[in-house]
Design a protein around this motif. Structure first.
Motif, short mmCIF file in Angstrom:
data_model
loop_
_atom_site.label_atom_id
_atom_site.label_comp_id
_atom_site.label_asym_id
_atom_site.label_seq_id
_atom_site.Cartn_x
_atom_site.Cartn_y
_atom_site.Cartn_z
N UNK A 190 -11.12 8.04 -9.00
CA UNK A 190 -10.47 7.75 -10.30
C UNK A 190 -9.78 6.39 -10.26
N UNK A 191 -9.19 6.07 -9.12
CA UNK A 191 -8.52 4.77 -8.99
C UNK A 191 -9.53 3.65 -9.13
N UNK A 192 -10.67 3.79 -8.48
CA UNK A 192 -11.68 2.73 -8.54
C UNK A 192 -12.24 2.57 -9.95
N UNK A 193 -12.54 3.69 -10.58
CA UNK A 193 -13.10 3.59 -11.94
C UNK A 193 -12.11 2.88 -12.85
N UNK A 194 -10.85 3.24 -12.73
CA UNK A 194 -9.82 2.65 -13.60
C UNK A 194 -9.66 1.16 -13.30
N UNK A 195 -9.67 0.79 -12.00
CA UNK A 195 -9.51 -0.63 -11.65
C UNK A 195 -10.66 -1.48 -12.17
N UNK A 196 -11.89 -0.96 -12.01
CA UNK A 196 -13.05 -1.73 -12.48
C UNK A 196 -13.00 -1.82 -14.01
N UNK A 197 -12.66 -0.70 -14.65
CA UNK A 197 -12.57 -0.72 -16.12
C UNK A 197 -11.51 -1.71 -16.58
N UNK A 198 -10.35 -1.71 -15.92
CA UNK A 198 -9.29 -2.65 -16.30
C UNK A 198 -9.74 -4.10 -16.10
N UNK A 199 -10.53 -4.33 -15.04
CA UNK A 199 -11.05 -5.70 -14.81
C UNK A 199 -11.96 -6.10 -15.96
N UNK A 200 -12.82 -5.18 -16.39
CA UNK A 200 -13.73 -5.47 -17.50
C UNK A 200 -12.94 -5.72 -18.79
N UNK A 201 -11.95 -4.87 -19.01
CA UNK A 201 -11.13 -5.01 -20.22
C UNK A 201 -10.44 -6.38 -20.21
N UNK A 202 -9.96 -6.78 -19.02
CA UNK A 202 -9.33 -8.11 -18.90
C UNK A 202 -10.32 -9.22 -19.18
N UNK A 203 -11.55 -9.08 -18.64
CA UNK A 203 -12.57 -10.11 -18.85
C UNK A 203 -12.94 -10.22 -20.33
N UNK B 256 -14.92 7.46 -18.07
CA UNK B 256 -15.44 6.21 -17.50
C UNK B 256 -15.94 5.22 -18.54
N UNK B 257 -15.45 5.31 -19.77
CA UNK B 257 -15.95 4.38 -20.80
C UNK B 257 -14.91 3.34 -21.18
N UNK B 258 -15.41 2.27 -21.78
CA UNK B 258 -14.54 1.26 -22.38
C UNK B 258 -14.90 1.22 -23.86
N UNK B 259 -13.88 1.31 -24.71
CA UNK B 259 -14.15 1.36 -26.15
C UNK B 259 -13.44 0.22 -26.86
N UNK B 260 -14.07 -0.24 -27.93
CA UNK B 260 -13.48 -1.25 -28.80
C UNK B 260 -13.45 -0.63 -30.19
N UNK B 261 -12.28 -0.51 -30.78
CA UNK B 261 -12.15 0.18 -32.07
C UNK B 261 -12.82 1.55 -32.01
N UNK B 262 -12.62 2.26 -30.93
CA UNK B 262 -13.14 3.62 -30.70
C UNK B 262 -14.66 3.67 -30.61
N UNK B 263 -15.30 2.52 -30.46
CA UNK B 263 -16.76 2.51 -30.26
C UNK B 263 -17.04 2.08 -28.82
N UNK B 264 -17.92 2.82 -28.18
CA UNK B 264 -18.18 2.57 -26.76
C UNK B 264 -18.91 1.24 -26.56
N UNK B 265 -18.37 0.39 -25.68
CA UNK B 265 -19.04 -0.89 -25.42
C UNK B 265 -19.44 -1.05 -23.96
#
Ligand code: SF4
Ligand code: SF4
Length: 522
Positions: A102-115, A129-138
């Motif tokens: 869970x730590x790894x998934x969150x860290x990678x997701x946060x890196x993507x969100x930052x990018x 394990x998803x990243x969403x923009x305006x509640x739409x999965x990206x």
């Protein structure tokens, strides 16, 4: 210690070269060098490490059209448009002792969100394990913890052909009508829509910079490795299991398939699903704990095998152990009704410790689906049936009424919710329901919310999921006919009667394995 992250942009590669791309990145990390590579894949289906292709994909559409590539990371399967961005990163595991999935998934997701934020796109993490923009999965993030390496992957579609996605994946999604496609489209935000004038170099560089914090050092661009596109291995059509059990968890649907020997001890066990994080040895260990044991002992064997909580994403030790109980419940039914029949019966209980005999004895209500009534019947979209003798639903009504059971035809999704509320209010403890497995998997929360135990008989024939007409079905407009097995329905009611009379001894169980079918026809 500060370590430079070596990263490269591999451009567009054939889907069949993806495994070599993964291997090249992992090899760097095995040598102590954190590495990342971004590639754009040609059209393919990218399935998770533990997925069963027969359950994840519509093989009738996929086979022969485009390659199916298996990732080394777990998680769900994806339908990729040409040009989808795939990030593969690997880190030496000893550099991050004790970190869980869970730590790894969150860290990678946060890196993507930052990018993505550096490119002007505001997103958030959406568990598991998803990243969403305006509640739409990206984007989706996948991680595998190998003994020496942590493999992190992310997929960011640049475009997304929803119709292709619906045809490729065995997801219970909307029908292929204009409205259905529009609704499905609203759930995804491919990069091309978020950043219409996307600079092809900007995102890989931003991703590498963001990921470098995990390497605890700067990012340095290097030349991509030379990778070879080997033909993907042919997908095996798995031998049908003698007994199958499944459980929907927050981490995805988990399946346990069992093959039995002539004495009905477990000969082989297989775990599958959109599972993330299991070190490969975990499944082998769990399977080994089951082999040679009677199915009735599966729950205890798994409990003993899993002393510690395994590191799975949103799947608990108790979920794995409970699958053993569900398998045993199906086997108990199989001893009395035949294994092939038991594979078409799903046990649902809000109390995991509930005994199947107690559940059966509590059944006092029957719920039948309108889709199993003939399309021409004037009762198809109405509750009730005058038992004209021309369909299996009428037979079921007769069997229920002769026992004094309350029986209702569910005519649409809102009706189901209303009926469940009424059952809760009147104190119903268990019901026998008839519906397709896909409906149960997608709408299980309605039953969880009601908190009433149930046995579900699977229907066959033209289900609206097979025809991708679920929205019509929920609204009560589905015109094709599903098939219910009135004989099995009657046998289950007979068994209920015997249990209530304390006469549920198993009958001789013939070796029906040659004819056994998997309960989950995904
Ligand atoms: S038995 Fe009932 S549901 Fe079936 S065709 Fe006759 S009236 Fe319709
Ligand atoms: S989801 Fe469709 S096929 Fe399944 S039970 Fe409901 S109406 Fe029938």
């Amino acid at each position: 210690m500060s370590v430079t992250l070596h990263w490269y942009d591999g451009g567009t590669i054939p889907a069949a070269a993806f495994p070599a791309h993964e291997a090249a990145v992992m090899q760097k990390a095995l040598c102590g060098q954190p590495a990342a590579g971004v590639v754009r894949l040609a059209r393919c289906a990218l399935i998770g490490a533990h997925e069963d292709p027969a359950r994840a994909l519509r093989r009738s559409y996929v086979d022969g059209r485009f390659p199916v590539i298996r990732r080394r990371t777990g998680g769900g399967s994806l339908s990729l448009d040409p040009g989808s961005l795939c990030l593969v990163a690997a880190f030496p595991r000893p550099d991050h002792p004790g970190r869980r999935i869970a730590w790894w998934v969150r860290c990678v997701a946060d890196s993507l969100i930052g990018a993505l934020a550096t490119l002007g796109v505001a997103c958030r993490f959406d568990a598991p394990n998803d990243i969403v923009c305006d509640e739409r999965k990206c984007a989706s993030v996948f991680v595998a913890l190998e003994p020496d390496v942590v493999l992190c992957e992310a997929v960011l579609p640049v475009t997304l052909d929803i119709e292709e996605l619906l045809k490729t994946l065995r997801l219970p999604l909307e029908k292929l009508s204009a409205a259905g496609l529009q609704a499905a489209r609203g759930r995804f935000a491919p990069l091309g829509e978020l950043i219409p004038a996307i600079d092809p170099d900007a995102l890989p560089a931003a991703l590498a910079t963001a990921l470098s914090s995990l390497a605890k050092g700067p990012a340095r661009r290097v030349e991509p490795p030379t990778t070879t596109a080997l033909p993907p291995p042919a997908l095996q059509t798995a031998e049908s299991a003698d007994l199958a059990a499944f459980l929907k968890t927050p981490g995805g649907v988990l399946y346990l398939d069992l093959w039995l020997d002539s004495d009905h001890a477990i000969r082989r066990a297989r775990w599958s699903g959109a599972i993330q994080g299991a070190e490969s040895a975990l499944f082998a260990r769990m399977s080994a704990s089951l082999v040679g044991r009677p199915v009735a002992a599966a729950e205890a064997a798994l409990a003993a095998c899993l002393e510690a909580t395994p590191d799975l994403l949103h799947i608990e030790r108790e979920d794995l152990v409970y699958l053993g109980r569900l398998a045993a419940g199906r086997y108990w039914l199989g001893e009395r009704l035949g294994l092939d029949h038991a594979n078409h019966i799903t046990v649902f209980s809000p109390h995991r410790g509930q005994d199947i005999e107690a559940l059966l004895a509590d059944i006092d209500t029957i719920l039948l689906p309108y889709c199993a009534k003939p399309a021409w019947c004037k009762w198809r979209h109405r509750d009730g049936c005058p038992e004209c003798g021309r369909c299996a639903v009428g037979d079921a009504y007769g069997l229920a009424r002769e026992r004094g059971l309350q029986v209702t035809t569910i005519t649409n999704y809102e009706h189901l919710r209303a009926v469940l509320s009424a059952l809760v209010a009147q104190g119903t403890r268990a019901f026998l329901g008839v519906c397709c497995t896909d409906f149960f998997l997608k709408r299980d929360y309605a039953f969880i919310e009601a908190g009433i135990a149930a046995l579900f008989l699977d229907i066959g024939g033209e289900t609206c999921y097979a025809l991708r007409a679920e929205e019509d079905a929920y609204a009560g407009r589905f015109t094709a006919e599903a098939v219910m097995d009135a004989t099995l329905f009657g046998q289950v009611l007979d068994l209920r009667d015997r249990v209530r009379d304390h006469k549920s001894a198993p009958r001789h169980l013939p070796d029906r394995r040659k004819h056994a079918r998997s309960a989950i026809k995904h």
